[in-house]
Design a protein around this motif. Structure first.
Motif, mmCIF file in Angstrom:
data_model
loop_
_atom_site.group_PDB
_atom_site.id
_atom_site.type_symbol
_atom_site.label_atom_id
_atom_site.label_comp_id
_atom_site.label_asym_id
_atom_site.label_seq_id
_atom_site.Cartn_x
_atom_site.Cartn_y
_atom_site.Cartn_z
ATOM 1 N N UNK A 1 0.835 -1.215 0.000
ATOM 2 C CA UNK A 1 0.000 0.000 0.000
ATOM 3 C C UNK A 1 0.865 1.258 0.000
ATOM 4 N N UNK A 2 1.960 1.222 0.732
ATOM 5 C CA UNK A 2 2.897 2.342 0.752
ATOM 6 C C UNK A 2 3.449 2.589 -0.648
ATOM 7 N N UNK A 3 3.892 1.533 -1.314
ATOM 8 C CA UNK A 3 4.438 1.666 -2.670
ATOM 9 C C UNK A 3 3.381 2.182 -3.641
ATOM 10 N N UNK A 4 2.157 1.731 -3.474
ATOM 11 C CA UNK A 4 1.064 2.185 -4.339
ATOM 12 C C UNK A 4 0.824 3.689 -4.163
ATOM 13 N N UNK A 5 0.792 4.152 -2.925
ATOM 14 C CA UNK A 5 0.593 5.579 -2.656
ATOM 15 C C UNK A 5 1.728 6.407 -3.238
ATOM 16 N N UNK A 6 2.952 5.958 -3.056
ATOM 17 C CA UNK A 6 4.100 6.688 -3.600
ATOM 18 C C UNK A 6 4.031 6.744 -5.127
ATOM 19 N N UNK A 7 3.683 5.618 -5.748
ATOM 20 C CA UNK A 7 3.595 5.574 -7.213
ATOM 21 C C UNK A 7 2.480 6.487 -7.718
ATOM 22 N N UNK A 8 1.316 6.453 -7.067
ATOM 23 C CA UNK A 8 0.184 7.291 -7.473
ATOM 24 C C UNK A 8 0.523 8.782 -7.402
ATOM 25 N N UNK A 9 1.440 9.132 -6.508
ATOM 26 C CA UNK A 9 1.826 10.532 -6.320
ATOM 27 C C UNK A 9 3.155 10.876 -6.990
ATOM 28 N N UNK A 10 3.693 9.906 -7.742
ATOM 29 C CA UNK A 10 4.961 10.089 -8.456
ATOM 30 C C UNK A 10 6.071 10.568 -7.518
ATOM 31 N N UNK A 11 6.191 9.886 -6.389
ATOM 32 C CA UNK A 11 7.175 10.235 -5.366
ATOM 33 C C UNK A 11 8.138 9.056 -5.195
ATOM 34 N N UNK A 12 9.439 9.374 -5.184
ATOM 35 C CA UNK A 12 10.455 8.389 -4.869
ATOM 36 C C UNK A 12 11.132 8.822 -3.573
ATOM 37 N N UNK A 13 11.461 7.830 -2.741
ATOM 38 C CA UNK A 13 12.065 8.090 -1.438
ATOM 39 C C UNK A 13 13.256 7.150 -1.239
ATOM 40 N N UNK A 14 13.868 7.221 -0.068
ATOM 41 C CA UNK A 14 14.920 6.293 0.314
ATOM 42 C C UNK A 14 14.371 5.331 1.348
ATOM 43 N N UNK B 1 9.522 16.124 -2.763
ATOM 44 C CA UNK B 1 9.901 14.968 -1.952
ATOM 45 C C UNK B 1 10.826 14.110 -2.808
ATOM 46 N N UNK B 2 12.040 13.878 -2.306
ATOM 47 C CA UNK B 2 13.055 13.169 -3.088
ATOM 48 C C UNK B 2 13.796 12.165 -2.230
ATOM 49 N N UNK B 3 14.462 11.192 -2.885
ATOM 50 C CA UNK B 3 15.348 10.303 -2.137
ATOM 51 C C UNK B 3 16.559 11.082 -1.605
ATOM 52 N N UNK B 4 17.227 10.535 -0.638
ATOM 53 C CA UNK B 4 18.353 11.212 0.007
ATOM 54 C C UNK B 4 19.424 11.644 -0.990
ATOM 55 N N UNK B 5 19.740 10.803 -1.953
ATOM 56 C CA UNK B 5 20.851 11.130 -2.860
ATOM 57 C C UNK B 5 20.587 12.419 -3.644
#
Length: 170
Positions: free
Chosen positions: A5-18, A164-168
């Motif tokens: 569900x977390x991955x689905x929410x991130x994908x729906x919002x076009x957000x990548x994280x670390x 919202x971005x990954x750490x790198x």
């Protein structure tokens, strides 16, 4: 159980994280780890079994980092280079070990404390949104209430014109 569900929410919002993962978790969940990586998320090192760095020998801490590095390399072909010490527990020896291993060590600037009893979605949102978020590192865990809070948090953070971005990418 809530990571899909977390991955689905991130994908729906076009957000990548670390994601900071333990080696033991990666071994037990190789398909979820691969999905995280395939979805464009950064994967980094959280030690093998969540042992506290200051409560163990430097050799144990080194083994925790290197064992996790090996697991992630075998599963994804990616070498980790950032270590998030379990529970934020570290000392100068931990910092020096990271340097010796070619790692940077990372902590957070905003903690959801989403693991604590009483951490509802609204409480989690309030904890995050009361902090300065431009350049922040927000600590979250895959907990049901965190997943409920995530869509609103993403919208409110993006409404502040913060990406919202990954750490790198920081």
């Amino acid at each position: 159980e809530v990571i899909p569900d977390l991955l689905k929410t991130l994908k729906e919002n076009n957000v990548q994280i670390t994601f900071y993962v333990t080696g033991r978790w990666a071994e037990k969940n190789p398909d979820l780890l691969r999905q995280m990586y395939q979805d464009g998320h950064e994967i980094q090192n959280h030690g093998y079994s969540h042992k506290l760095c200051t409560q163990n020998s430097v050799e144990t801490a080194k083994d925790e980092i290197l064992k996790t590095e090996t697991v992630i390399m075998e599963l994804l072909g990616v070498k980790t280079n950032v270590f998030a010490p379990p529970s934020g527990d570290y000392d100068e020896t931990t910092v020096e070990l990271c340097r010796e291993l070619g790692y940077k060590m990372v902590l957070w600037s905003s903690d959801t404390i989403d693991w604590r009893e009483g951490s509802t979605a609204d409480v989690i949102k309030a904890r995050v949104l009361k902090k300065r978020l431009n350049g922040a590192i927000v600590l979250m865990h895959p907990k049901p209430e965190t997943i409920k809070a995530l869509p609103d948090l993403i919208k409110e953070i993006q409404a502040q014109k913060i990406e919202i971005v990954p750490l790198y990418k920081l």
